[in-house]
Design an enzyme around this catalytic site. Structure first.
Site, PDB file in Angstrom:
ATOM      1  N   CYS A 203       0.849  -1.196   0.000  1.00 61.44           N
ATOM      2  CA  CYS A 203       0.000   0.000   0.000  1.00 61.44           C
ATOM      3  C   CYS A 203       0.884   1.244   0.000  1.00 61.44           C
ATOM      4  O   CYS A 203       2.107   1.165   0.150  1.00 61.44           O
ATOM      5  CB  CYS A 203      -0.962   0.001   1.180  1.00 61.44           C
ATOM      6  SG  CYS A 203      -0.192   0.196   2.796  1.00 61.44           S
ATOM      7  N   ILE A 204       0.263   2.381  -0.132  1.00 59.85           N
ATOM      8  CA  ILE A 204       0.992   3.637  -0.259  1.00 59.85           C
ATOM      9  C   ILE A 204       1.888   3.902   0.945  1.00 59.85           C
ATOM     10  O   ILE A 204       3.060   4.199   0.797  1.00 59.85           O
ATOM     11  CB  ILE A 204       0.009   4.810  -0.502  1.00 59.85           C
ATOM     12  CG1 ILE A 204      -0.639   4.638  -1.879  1.00 59.85           C
ATOM     13  CG2 ILE A 204       0.713   6.151  -0.395  1.00 59.85           C
ATOM     14  CD1 ILE A 204      -1.794   5.549  -2.155  1.00 59.85           C
TER      15      ILE A 204
END
Length: 118
Positions: free
Chosen positions: A15-16
């Site tokens: 994820c980011i």
């Protein structure tokens, strides 16, 4: 209904921020694969770097690959020749059954089949 054949999956979650969602998705995927009676090895790419890295053997022995990522992952070229499903990690966490249905579909598809969920 689960396949009679034992399926072997590999996955990458990223994820980011590389923290919560990366590991939440890995945990959810492990539980879903247990329910399907599929084996799975999950590589996480997060704040701690790459953990549980997939080997060439892991990838070549996999029936399918599941990429649960909201970012570009390190080593994505490893999966070009594989059949895979790519889903955003947030979309997977909201509706994991959509990704699992796509995995079931890709398992019956020719090698090099790529399903991108939007």
């Amino acid at each position: 209904m689960a396949d009679a054949v034992k399926r072997n999956l590999v996955a990458v979650t990223a994820c980011i921020s590389g923290v919560a969602h990366t590991y939440m998705a890995a945990e959810r995927l492990e539980k879903l694969c247990q329910q399907e009676k599929w084996s799975v090895k999950i590589e996480t790419q997060g704040a701690l770097g790459i953990e549980n890295p997939l080997t060439e053997a892991d990838i070549s022995n996999a029936d399918a690959v599941l990429l649960l990522t909201d970012i570009d992952i390190a080593g994505s070229e490893r999966f070009i020749e594989c059949r895979y499903v790519h889903s955003g990690i947030s979309a997977f966490l909201r509706d994991p059954q959509k990704a699992m249905a796509a995995v079931r579909k890709v398992l019956g598809s020719p090698q090099h089949t790529h399903i991108i969920l939007r």
